[in-house]
Design a protein around this motif. Structure first.
Motif, PDB file in Angstrom:
ATOM      1  N   ARG B 257     -10.505   0.271 -21.673  1.00 37.76           N
ATOM      2  CA  ARG B 257     -10.505   0.961 -20.379  1.00 37.76           C
ATOM      3  C   ARG B 257     -11.932   1.311 -19.954  1.00 37.76           C
ATOM      4  NH1 ARG B 257      -6.680   4.989 -21.851  1.00 37.76           N
ATOM      5  NH2 ARG B 257      -4.579   4.408 -21.304  1.00 37.76           N
ATOM      6  N   LYS B 260     -17.034  -2.218 -19.577  1.00 38.38           N
ATOM      7  CA  LYS B 260     -17.119  -3.073 -18.392  1.00 38.38           C
ATOM      8  C   LYS B 260     -17.825  -4.374 -18.747  1.00 38.38           C
ATOM      9  CE  LYS B 260     -16.759   0.190 -14.644  1.00 38.38           C
ATOM     10  NZ  LYS B 260     -16.563   1.439 -15.385  1.00 38.38           N
ATOM     11  N   GLN B 261     -17.283  -5.495 -18.265  1.00 33.74           N
ATOM     12  CA  GLN B 261     -17.938  -6.775 -18.385  1.00 33.74           C
ATOM     13  C   GLN B 261     -17.818  -7.474 -17.036  1.00 33.74           C
ATOM     14  OE1 GLN B 261     -19.137  -8.621 -21.864  1.00 33.74           O
ATOM     15  NE2 GLN B 261     -19.844  -6.596 -21.328  1.00 33.74           N
ATOM     16  N   GLY B 263     -18.870  -6.639 -14.372  1.00 33.70           N
ATOM     17  CA  GLY B 263     -18.656  -5.677 -13.298  1.00 33.70           C
ATOM     18  C   GLY B 263     -17.254  -5.086 -13.210  1.00 33.70           C
ATOM     19  N   ARG B 264     -16.393  -5.427 -14.173  1.00 35.97           N
ATOM     20  CA  ARG B 264     -15.039  -4.869 -14.130  1.00 35.97           C
ATOM     21  C   ARG B 264     -14.676  -4.294 -15.493  1.00 35.97           C
ATOM     22  NH1 ARG B 264     -10.838  -9.194 -12.303  1.00 35.97           N
ATOM     23  NH2 ARG B 264     -12.177 -10.670 -13.391  1.00 35.97           N
ATOM     24  N   ALA B 265     -13.771  -3.319 -15.479  1.00 40.40           N
ATOM     25  CA  ALA B 265     -13.279  -2.812 -16.751  1.00 40.40           C
ATOM     26  C   ALA B 265     -12.517  -3.936 -17.437  1.00 40.40           C
ATOM     27  CB  ALA B 265     -12.365  -1.615 -16.539  1.00 40.40           C
ATOM     28  N   THR B 267      -9.847  -3.918 -18.970  1.00 42.01           N
ATOM     29  CA  THR B 267      -8.400  -3.875 -18.714  1.00 42.01           C
ATOM     30  C   THR B 267      -8.022  -4.512 -17.385  1.00 42.01           C
ATOM     31  OG1 THR B 267      -8.816  -1.616 -18.001  1.00 42.01           O
ATOM     32  CG2 THR B 267      -7.721  -1.886 -20.112  1.00 42.01           C
ATOM     33  N   GLU B 268      -9.014  -4.862 -16.566  1.00 42.22           N
ATOM     34  CA  GLU B 268      -8.686  -5.525 -15.302  1.00 42.22           C
ATOM     35  C   GLU B 268      -8.515  -7.038 -15.472  1.00 42.22           C
ATOM     36  OE1 GLU B 268     -11.175  -4.289 -11.969  1.00 42.22           O
ATOM     37  OE2 GLU B 268     -11.436  -2.359 -12.981  1.00 42.22           O
ATOM     38  N   PHE B 269      -8.841  -7.542 -16.654  1.00 38.58           N
ATOM     39  CA  PHE B 269      -8.679  -8.976 -16.898  1.00 38.58           C
ATOM     40  C   PHE B 269      -7.267  -9.241 -17.399  1.00 38.58           C
ATOM     41  CE2 PHE B 269     -13.172  -8.143 -17.200  1.00 38.58           C
ATOM     42  CZ  PHE B 269     -13.733  -9.223 -16.537  1.00 38.58           C
ATOM     43  N   GLN B 270      -6.586 -10.177 -16.726  1.00 42.13           N
ATOM     44  CA  GLN B 270      -5.178 -10.340 -17.070  1.00 42.13           C
ATOM     45  C   GLN B 270      -4.979 -10.891 -18.483  1.00 42.13           C
ATOM     46  OE1 GLN B 270      -2.674 -13.222 -15.041  1.00 42.13           O
ATOM     47  NE2 GLN B 270      -1.230 -11.583 -14.606  1.00 42.13           N
ATOM     48  N   GLN B 273      -4.974  -8.026 -20.626  1.00 46.09           N
ATOM     49  CA  GLN B 273      -3.773  -7.202 -20.427  1.00 46.09           C
ATOM     50  C   GLN B 273      -2.615  -7.744 -21.260  1.00 46.09           C
ATOM     51  OE1 GLN B 273      -2.978  -7.246 -16.242  1.00 46.09           O
ATOM     52  NE2 GLN B 273      -4.698  -5.916 -15.738  1.00 46.09           N
TER      53      GLN B 273
ATOM     54  N   GLN C 288     -20.684   7.912 -14.776  1.00 43.61           N
ATOM     55  CA  GLN C 288     -19.782   7.512 -13.705  1.00 43.61           C
ATOM     56  C   GLN C 288     -19.797   8.498 -12.536  1.00 43.61           C
ATOM     57  OE1 GLN C 288     -16.002   6.731 -15.597  1.00 43.61           O
ATOM     58  NE2 GLN C 288     -16.988   5.307 -17.001  1.00 43.61           N
TER      59      GLN C 288
END
Lengths: 249, 375, 311
Positions: B257, B260-261, B263-265, B267-270, B273, C288
């Motif tokens: 959570r 970040k990689q 530019g996204r967390a 957990t945003e990569f399906q 998930q 953040q």
């Protein structure tokens, strides 16, 4: 001397609350519930008074739905002698709770009533003071030290700018601050014993208290999120940004 | 409430020191005192001997929560009133043995270890070669034992020995031996892949003389021990795997959570998930199996098949989940600054201890072939 | 309709918190009166007359009001409140202590720590440590309110010309006596009203290390604060604590040094106008919320920042 402590069942300290999408409140379904942390401190303080011989009986009181029994069992497992649930499914606001507690105090006649300074759900910080008003007893809020001797309580309070100490007559209402003590754990043998301790149930009707809410919650929203800014390379860049971009120094 | 209480104690007291205990090979004995102070040492010891007489299900929950914070502490807990030794004493011991050992164990003052494996007899209990030969009112013990968890700390040992020259299981029984008995020596620490802080060591016996009343299971009485061990296959071994796997998923989730990689967390990569979802499915399936087995054990209805099915699944599940936790955390998963590699190492041995997963598959198959199982 | 604001003062002058509370009262609308309760507090009463927008100052001067004991002050407020639609006090430790006692005696459900006024009976207040904002409507005849001072920009302390009216204080309740006060000595501005706050966390490693922050705070004229972790570790006194259970601050500039940014801490400072974070862990949650982040060893960076400021 008898001590009463009041206990609220709240969303657990570690749960990150989520605002319901319809704006009616925060999500509490399937969320872990626990004893309000300030109330744990209240229970602990009462138990320490009993262990020191000042208090002979510790009674835990909670107002709310049937599920509060579980929270009261925790208080019993911590070491309270018995528990009272004032059972209602009505939304309870601090004024109503303090009226219920006043009614219980009338029946139980404690010399000391210890209350958490605030509940971590509604953050009202009212119940103890209101209970003191309704009983006409003295109050010492935000206690960080409590000594009872010669029929008086000497209480050190956490106040803006430092600490203030007052001496109050008994019976009294004490509200607990974080540093009053460090609550013990629930021990396994005490969990077993708690099952056999008495837990009585009362109702607002039986106590003759009108608990209708006075405040209507129109909506609940999430606060606007702060956006992350940028990393700066070094001290010089930081001071430059503060001087020339943010203009705060 | 039991779970809440032990979780709080374990997370606050055991988790912070878990990495150091592993790194320094130092059994966290101070944790046993914390458990004892809060009444968690005497869980399975009957009330008349100062314990709480709790059932298998509660015991499993407690082990799971302790393991979630520190697997080594859970292993050490097996040496207190929750472990197999006191349960064996309580079940089959003489009054004298019960009075001698149980009250102290319930207070966490006496630490027990039990020892089955030998250099040439692991899961093959019938092949135990350490001999105890009767000599008047004493037994004289010769031989050695391997992989005894808690050996370096234990005050008293329950040791499987050959009491009778009859070959196979019929000649095997168990005897209690106290530390310091002449002719008994605890060897050097055995360094295995994980669980570095359990004080595991071999035991050596050379003309070690033990009073005859210390015999707790006479030759041929091993069935009773196995019944208790069947419960232990639920309480001990897989409940630790479940606790560690839960911690691995919990920590991996927290990490992904935050991390970040591109530019996204994470957990945003399906793709990630799905991996996390698979871990949860696997973990919860194992939890459900083990809880069901523990409930049956508590009701006295656990079959050998139930125990084996739960043990094998949860052992292997914990390997998969801790392995995936490393994978989703990337290089940090491999680093000993994070707990993931320790989780992975710590669960590995459980598929070998308490009967390898292969031995358990054998017994599952045997039950099936005998017609004791209807799909 | 008239509103009564309970003043926070030090006997000689009026505290900033009072000015923010007057601002909240002005948002509600109506004639604003200020109650200065205390002993030998004529100076404060005089100062209150000059607050912009205040038309009358009620001055209650009596020995039993000297230490603002809740029993005595609440009794005074209850006696006065009947002539008002709203009674407001800043959510300071005095306000939080006294107001619920007065509210219960008035049979009014207090509205705690409002951050915004929607209408004369509707207010916004944070709940769940600021993780949600509730809009609530009161049906009570007299609305008793505490005001989170960071939610309102202070009105001017000058420009008003209110009249002073003396009011009689009720007799001492006899329930409570004042014993003493331990004031944390500091030359610095008060944490809750400072324009700049320099805060240290567990990353400081010791109480000794907080000395490193002093030149920075001195240079900026800043108040010093700390995270709960630093307070619990005993590095600094507990009244330095910024966070959910400590002080809520919203300065123009908040500098968080060696603070990871636990949610409980963020709840106490996230309304600051500009946030700076200095931390060696670039993944720390504090970044953040920070406008400017500096990643590295604070023991090197803080002296460098001071050096840059001196240039």
């Amino acid at each position: 001397m008898k001590a009463l402590v009041s206990i609220k069942r709240v969303v657990d300290y570690n749960v990150k609350v989520r605002v319901k999408s319809d704006g009616t409140g925060v999500e509490t379904a399937n969320v872990k519930m626990s004893m309000n942390p300030f109330d744990e401190i209240a229970v602990e303080e009462a138990l320490r008074l009993r262990e020191a011989g000042t208090v002979t009986e510790v009674v835990a009181v909670s107002c709310g739905p049937l599920a509060c029994q579980e929270t009261l069992r925790t208080a019993l497992a911590l070491g309270a002698d018995r528990a009272i649930l004032v059972q209602t499914d009505e939304e309870l606001q601090p004024l109503a709770v303090s009226k219920l507690l006043k009614a219980v105090a009338d029946k139980e006649a404690p010399q000391i009533f210890i209350v958490g300074k605030q509940a971590i759900d509604d953050d009202s910080n009212q119940t103890g003071q209101m209970l003191a008003a309704l009983t006409g007893w003295s109050q010492a809020t935000f206690a960080s030290k409590l000594k009872i001797a010669d029929g008086k309580a000497e209480v050190t309070r956490e106040v803006d700018g430092g600490l203030a100490t007052i001496r109050i007559s008994l019976p009294a209402i004490i509200t607990t601050d974080l540093r009053l003590n460090e609550p013990r754990y629930v021990t396994l043998p005490n969990i077993m014993k708690a099952k056999k301790k008495p837990l009585d149930t009362l109702t607002p009707e039986a106590l003759g208290v009108d608990v209708k809410p006075r405040l209507k919650t129109l909506k609940v929203v999430e606060p606007s999120k702060r956006k992350a800014g940028a990393k700066v390379a070094d001290a010089a860049a930081l001071v430059d940004k503060l001087r020339n971009e943010a203009k705060v120094i | 409430m039991i779970r809440d209480s032990i979780r709080k104690i374990a997370q606050e007291h055991f988790k912070p020191g878990a990495a150091a205990a592993d790194r320094e090979y130092r059994p966290p004995v101070e944790n046993i005192k914390v458990l004892a102070d809060n009444g968690f040492a005497g869980v399975a010891i009957p009330e008349e001997y100062g314990g709480l007489g709790l059932g298998v299900f509660e015991l499993m929950l407690i082990m799971e929560e302790v393991s979630r914070a520190c697997a080594n502490t859970a292993m050490l807990m097996g040496g207190t009133g929750g472990g197999p030794t006191p349960r064996v004493i309580a079940a089959v011991g003489t009054d004298a043995l019960k009075k001698k050992f149980l009250p102290k164990m319930a207070k966490g003052e006496l630490f027990a270890a039990w020892s089955m494996s030998e250099p040439n007899a692991g899961s093959d209990v019938g092949n135990v070669q350490t001999k105890a030969i009767r000599d008047g009112n004493e037994y004289v013990i010769n031989g050695s034992k391997m992989w005894c968890s808690g050996a370096q700390l234990a005050d008293v040992f329950l040791v499987l020995v050959r009491l009778d020259p009859t070959p196979g299981m019929k000649g095997v029984g168990a005897i209690m031996i106290e530390r310091g008995t002449p002719g008994f020596e605890v060897g050097k620490h055995l360094d295995l892949i994980g669980l570095h802080a359990t004080g595991m060591a071999p035991l050596y016996f050379e003309d070690c003389r033990v009073p005859a009343e210390n015999v707790i299971i006479p030759a041929g009485g091993m069935r009773k021990l196995f019944e208790i061990l069947d419960d232990d296959r639920v309480v001990g071994n897989p409940s630790i795997c479940l606790g560690v796997a839960s911690a691995a998923l919990e920590d991996a989730l927290a990490y992904t959570r935050e991390r970040k990689q591109f530019g996204r967390a994470l957990t945003e990569f399906q793709g990630l998930q799905w991996k996390l979802a698979d871990m949860a499915i696997d973990l919860e399936a194992g939890r459900t199996l083990l809880y069901a087995a523990a409930r049956k054990a508590a009701a006295g209805q656990l079959t050998p098949m139930d125990a084996s099915v739960a043990k094998v699944y949860v052992n292997e599940m914990s390997q998969r989940v801790t392995n995936s936790a490393i994978q989703v955390c990337g290089a940090y998963g491999l680093s000993n600054e994070f707990p993931f590699e320790r989780y992975y190492r710590d669960v590995r041995g459980f598929a070998i201890g308490y009967g390898t997963t292969e031995i358990h598959r054998n017994s599952i198959a045997r039950e099936m072939i005998l017609g004791n199982y209807k799909p | 309709m008239a509103l009564l604001v309970i003043a926070e003062h030090d006997g000689a002058g009026i505290k900033q918190a009072t000015l923010c509370t007057v601002a909240a009262a002005a948002k509600i609308g109506g004639e604003i009166h200020v109650l200065v309760a205390g002993h030998n507090a004529a100076g404060a009463a005089q100062a209150a007359t000059r607050i912009a927008g205040v038309s009358k100052v009620l001055h209650a001067d009596a020995p039993q009001l000297g230490e603002f004991l809740a029993e005595n002050v609440a009794a005074l407020i209850v006696g006065l409140a009947k002539s008002y639609s709203h009674v407001l006090a800043p959510a300071t430790s005095n306000g939080k202590d006294v107001m619920p006692r007065a509210a219960a005696l008035l049979d009014s459900q207090q509205i705690s720590e409002i951050v915004s006024v929607e209408s004369p009976d509707t207010f916004v207040r944070p709940i769940y440590a600021g993780n949600a904002l509730a809009t609530v409507q009161s049906s009570d005849a007299i609305k008793v309110i505490t005001v989170r001072t960071t939610g309102f920009d202070a009105v001017s302390a000058e420009g008003g010309s209110a009249v002073i009216e003396s009011v009689v204080a009720p007799a001492d309740s006899g329930l409570s006596t004042f014993v003493g006060r331990e004031v944390s000595k500091s030359e610095r501005p008060e944490l809750t009203s400072a324009r700049i706050v320099v805060s240290g966390g567990r990353g400081m490693g010791s109480g000794e290390a907080f000395k490193l922050l002093e030149p920075l705070a001195d240079k900026l004229g800043a108040a010093m604060g700390a995270s709960r972790a630093a307070v619990d570790a005993g590095y600094v006194p507990n009244d330095w604590q910024v966070g959910q259970t400590g002080k809520i601050v919203a300065p123009d500039l908040y500098i968080a040094i060696g603070i990871s940014g636990a949610i409980q801490h963020l709840a106490g400072m996230k309304d600051s106008k500009v946030i700076v974070a200095i931390n060696k862990d670039e993944e720390a949650p504090i970044f953040q919320v920070a406008d400017y982040g500096l990643v590295g060893d604070l023991f090197q960076l803080v002296p460098q920042v001071v050096e840059e400021l001196n240039k």
